[in-house]
Scaffold this motif. Structure first.
Motif, PDB file in Angstrom:
ATOM      1  N   ASP A   1      17.352  43.390  32.110  1.00  0.00           N
ATOM      2  CA  ASP A   1      18.151  42.164  32.149  1.00  0.00           C
ATOM      3  C   ASP A   1      17.477  41.055  31.340  1.00  0.00           C
ATOM      4  N   ALA A   2      16.150  40.995  31.390  1.00  0.00           N
ATOM      5  CA  ALA A   2      15.423  39.974  30.638  1.00  0.00           C
ATOM      6  C   ALA A   2      15.635  40.159  29.135  1.00  0.00           C
ATOM      7  N   LEU A   3      15.636  41.406  28.672  1.00  0.00           N
ATOM      8  CA  LEU A   3      15.887  41.657  27.251  1.00  0.00           C
ATOM      9  C   LEU A   3      17.321  41.296  26.882  1.00  0.00           C
ATOM     10  N   ALA A   4      18.264  41.577  27.770  1.00  0.00           N
ATOM     11  CA  ALA A   4      19.659  41.213  27.502  1.00  0.00           C
ATOM     12  C   ALA A   4      19.776  39.705  27.299  1.00  0.00           C
ATOM     13  N   THR A   5      19.147  38.943  28.159  1.00  0.00           N
ATOM     14  CA  THR A   5      19.156  37.477  28.034  1.00  0.00           C
ATOM     15  C   THR A   5      18.478  37.057  26.732  1.00  0.00           C
ATOM     16  N   HIS A   6      17.358  37.683  26.419  1.00  0.00           N
ATOM     17  CA  HIS A   6      16.603  37.391  25.196  1.00  0.00           C
ATOM     18  C   HIS A   6      17.465  37.663  23.958  1.00  0.00           C
ATOM     19  N   TYR A   7      18.114  38.804  23.886  1.00  0.00           N
ATOM     20  CA  TYR A   7      18.953  39.141  22.734  1.00  0.00           C
ATOM     21  C   TYR A   7      20.112  38.160  22.593  1.00  0.00           C
ATOM     22  N   ARG A   8      20.685  37.769  23.716  1.00  0.00           N
ATOM     23  CA  ARG A   8      21.834  36.855  23.696  1.00  0.00           C
ATOM     24  C   ARG A   8      21.404  35.439  23.316  1.00  0.00           C
ATOM     25  N   GLU A   9      20.397  34.921  24.014  1.00  0.00           N
ATOM     26  CA  GLU A   9      20.023  33.513  23.860  1.00  0.00           C
ATOM     27  C   GLU A   9      19.115  33.234  22.662  1.00  0.00           C
ATOM     28  N   PHE A  69      18.431  35.486  19.977  1.00  0.00           N
ATOM     29  CA  PHE A  69      18.814  36.132  18.722  1.00  0.00           C
ATOM     30  C   PHE A  69      20.299  36.023  18.408  1.00  0.00           C
ATOM     31  N   GLY A  70      21.072  35.378  19.272  1.00  0.00           N
ATOM     32  CA  GLY A  70      22.500  35.209  19.003  1.00  0.00           C
ATOM     33  C   GLY A  70      23.295  36.485  19.127  1.00  0.00           C
ATOM     34  N   GLY A  71      22.798  37.435  19.919  1.00  0.00           N
ATOM     35  CA  GLY A  71      23.497  38.703  20.101  1.00  0.00           C
ATOM     36  C   GLY A  71      24.817  38.527  20.835  1.00  0.00           C
ATOM     37  N   ILE A  72      25.813  39.258  20.391  1.00  0.00           N
ATOM     38  CA  ILE A  72      27.130  39.257  21.019  1.00  0.00           C
ATOM     39  C   ILE A  72      27.214  40.512  21.879  1.00  0.00           C
ATOM     40  N   GLU A  73      27.459  40.334  23.174  1.00  0.00           N
ATOM     41  CA  GLU A  73      27.514  41.493  24.062  1.00  0.00           C
ATOM     42  C   GLU A  73      28.760  42.309  23.777  1.00  0.00           C
ATOM     43  N   LEU A  74      28.573  43.612  23.658  1.00  0.00           N
ATOM     44  CA  LEU A  74      29.662  44.544  23.384  1.00  0.00           C
ATOM     45  C   LEU A  74      30.074  45.240  24.673  1.00  0.00           C
ATOM     46  N   PRO A  75      31.312  45.708  24.732  1.00  0.00           N
ATOM     47  CA  PRO A  75      31.740  46.440  25.927  1.00  0.00           C
ATOM     48  C   PRO A  75      30.930  47.719  26.107  1.00  0.00           C
ATOM     49  N   VAL A  76      30.677  48.036  27.353  1.00  0.00           N
ATOM     50  CA  VAL A  76      29.996  49.291  27.708  1.00  0.00           C
ATOM     51  C   VAL A  76      30.966  50.071  28.577  1.00  0.00           C
TER      52      VAL A  76
END
Length: 176
Positions: free
Chosen positions: A135-143, A145-152
């Motif tokens: 979850d921490a990496l998900a937040t890191h990628y989003r906040e 690096f500007g990552g856009i979450e894709l559907p899973v």
């Protein structure tokens, strides 16, 4: 200036905030073997899965040969994107293993920037996708690096697309 060429110059960050140039090259068998010796890495890169995988594998090392990170990438021709399949930093710099006492930082960002470079080299415009292991990496990628979450769809790990301005922001930091 006309005729000037921009060059990708990879680096990592030292504890004092200074940058240290590193080399990125194809992973060798000897790099994989180093992951099984002390200090042992989180992943055994000599595993049959990794050794027989079709993914492009790269190593990051210092000028004096210190192995900093390993990464696997997949060029997805059908999606026009490079997938960062897996990346790992040495135990002394891995936040999971070393915590706040990391030897080097900025390794994950470098590995993503290299994925962006591979995407550009493949003619995909710098788009990359990757999965967050925590979850921490998900937040890191989003906040960060500007990552856009894709559907899973299969209940797997959160997936992110880094593209456009977010990819440029990361990648341009490594150009000279």
């Amino acid at each position: 200036m006309e005729g000037d060429t921009m060059i990708f110059e990879p680096y990592i960050e030292l504890k004092d905030g200074n940058k240290m140039s590193v080399i990125i090259r194809r992973m060798r068998r000897s790099d994989a073997e180093r992951t099984t010796r002390a200090p042992v890495w989180q992943t055994d890169w000599t595993s049959a899965y990794i050794e027989t995988s079709p993914y492009e594998k790269y190593a990051v090392e210092t000028a004096d040969g210190e192995l900093i990170a390993l990464g696997m990438y997949e060029a997805l021709e059908s999606a026009l994107v490079v997938r960062v399949v897996y990346m790992e930093s040495q135990p002394e710099s891995n936040p999971t293993l070393a915590g706040a006492k990391r030897k080097y930082s900025g390794i994950g960002k470098l590995m993503i920037a290299y994925g962006i470079k591979l995407s550009i080299d493949h003619g995909f415009g710098g788009d990359v996708i990757l999965e967050a292991k925590t979850d921490a990496l998900a937040t890191h990628y989003r906040e960060d690096f500007g990552g856009i979450e894709l559907p899973v769809f299969d209940g797997g790990a959160p997936r992110f697309l880094i593209q456009g301005e977010a990819a440029k922001h990361i990648f341009f930091g490594y150009l000279k």
